[in-house]
Design a protein around this motif. Structure first.
Motif, PDB file in Angstrom:
ATOM      1  N   GLY A 283       0.796  -1.159   0.014  1.00 51.42           N
ATOM      2  CA  GLY A 283       0.096   0.003  -0.106  1.00 51.42           C
ATOM      3  C   GLY A 283       0.687   1.239  -0.004  1.00 51.42           C
ATOM      4  O   GLY A 283       0.223   2.358   0.265  1.00 51.42           O
TER       5      GLY A 283
ATOM      6  N   ASN B 202      -3.506   6.510   6.083  1.00 47.96           N
ATOM      7  CA  ASN B 202      -3.562   5.237   6.080  1.00 47.96           C
ATOM      8  C   ASN B 202      -3.048   4.999   7.664  1.00 47.96           C
ATOM      9  O   ASN B 202      -1.852   5.252   8.032  1.00 47.96           O
ATOM     10  CB  ASN B 202      -2.538   4.491   5.238  1.00 47.96           C
ATOM     11  CG  ASN B 202      -2.498   2.877   5.459  1.00 47.96           C
ATOM     12  OD1 ASN B 202      -2.907   2.447   6.680  1.00 47.96           O
ATOM     13  ND2 ASN B 202      -1.485   2.067   4.928  1.00 47.96           N
TER      14      ASN B 202
ATOM     15  N   SER C 241       2.341  -1.428   7.720  1.00 44.03           N
ATOM     16  CA  SER C 241       2.641  -1.633   6.275  1.00 44.03           C
ATOM     17  C   SER C 241       4.080  -1.312   5.994  1.00 44.03           C
ATOM     18  O   SER C 241       4.776  -2.250   5.133  1.00 44.03           O
ATOM     19  CB  SER C 241       1.778  -0.953   5.531  1.00 44.03           C
ATOM     20  OG  SER C 241       0.405  -1.081   5.688  1.00 44.03           O
TER      21      SER C 241
END
Length: 189
Positions: free
Chosen positions: A37, A58, A64
Motif C-alpha cells: 500500500g 493510512n 505496512s
C-alpha cells in the motif's frame, strides 16, 4: 532503503552488470512497496524513497512499512541467490520514520515531481544511512504507531542516537521477525 557498499561494488563490475542488478533490485523493491500500500516516491541512484500514508491517509502505515521492509530484505536475499555475482552479495539498510510531512509537487516550471518534505522525511533518511546491511531501523514515532507489537515482530531498543543536522537525538529501534528466521542478507560483502 539503500544498498551498502554500492560505490565499491560499482567500481569492480561492468556497467551492464550494475544496470542489470539495479533494475532487478528496483523492480523487487517497487513491487513490494506497492503490495503493502505504499508508493515509491523516488530513486536516487541505488536509494529508494518510499512513502506509506500519503497522499491518502493510512492509519496502518507503520505496520505496512515494516512488513514491506521485512519482505524487501527477503527479496534481497533471493536476488543474491539468483545473481551470484562472483560471490558478491548486496545488502540494504532501511530506515523508517512516521509523522507529519508536506506532500505535493515541487520543482521548477520546467520540471515538477510529487514528493514529501519535512523534518520527519529527513529523520527517515538519516535512519536509512545509519542502518547496516540487513538492518531495519525505526523511530520511536513509528514504534508507537505500530498496531501490533507482540505478534510477528521483534523489537530491540537502541537508545537515543544523534541525527545529522538535528540538535535533538532520536529514539530508535531495530526490528526483525519474531516467528521466522531472520533474513539472510545481514552482511554485504
Amino acid at each position: 532503503m539503500d544498498i551498502r557498499g554500492f560505490t565499491a561494488l560499482s567500481e569492480n563490475k561492468a556497467p551492464e552488470t550494475i544496470v542489470d542488478l539495479l533494475n532487478d533490485y528496483l523492480t523487487r523493491v517497487t513491487n513490494t512497496v506497492i503490495k503493502y500500500g505504499g508508493h515509491v516516491n523516488k530513486f536516487v541512484g541505488d536509494e529508494v524513497m518510499a512513502v506509506f500514508g500519503a497522499p491518502v491517509a493510512n492509519a496502518g502505515h507503520a505496520q505496512s512499512a515494516v512488513r514491506a521492509a521485512l519482505e524487501i530484505q527477503d527479496e534481497i536475499g533471493e536476488l543474491n541467490r539468483q545473481k551470484k555475482m562472483n560471490g558478491v552479495k548486496i545488502g540494504i539498510g532501511v530506515g523508517i520514520n512516521s509523522g507529519e510531512m508536506l506532500s505535493g509537487n515541487l520543482g521548477s516550471e520546467k520540471r515538477m515531481e510529487y514528493t514529501v518534505i519535512g523534518d520527519n522525511v529527513n529523520i527517515a533518511s538519516r535512519l536509512t544511512k545509519a542502518a547496516k546491511a540487513g538492518e531495519i531501523l525505526i523511530s520511536k514515532k513509528t514504534f508507537d504507531a505500530m498496531e501490533e507489537k507482540n505478534g510477528d515482530f521483534c523489537f530491540e531498543a537502541r537508545g537515543k542516537a544523534p541525527v545529522k543536522g538535528r540538535r535533538a537525538h532520536v529514539a530508535i529501534y531495530s526490528v526483525t521477525r519474531s516467528k521466522e528466521e531472520p533474513y539472510e542478507n545481514s552482511q554485504a560483502q
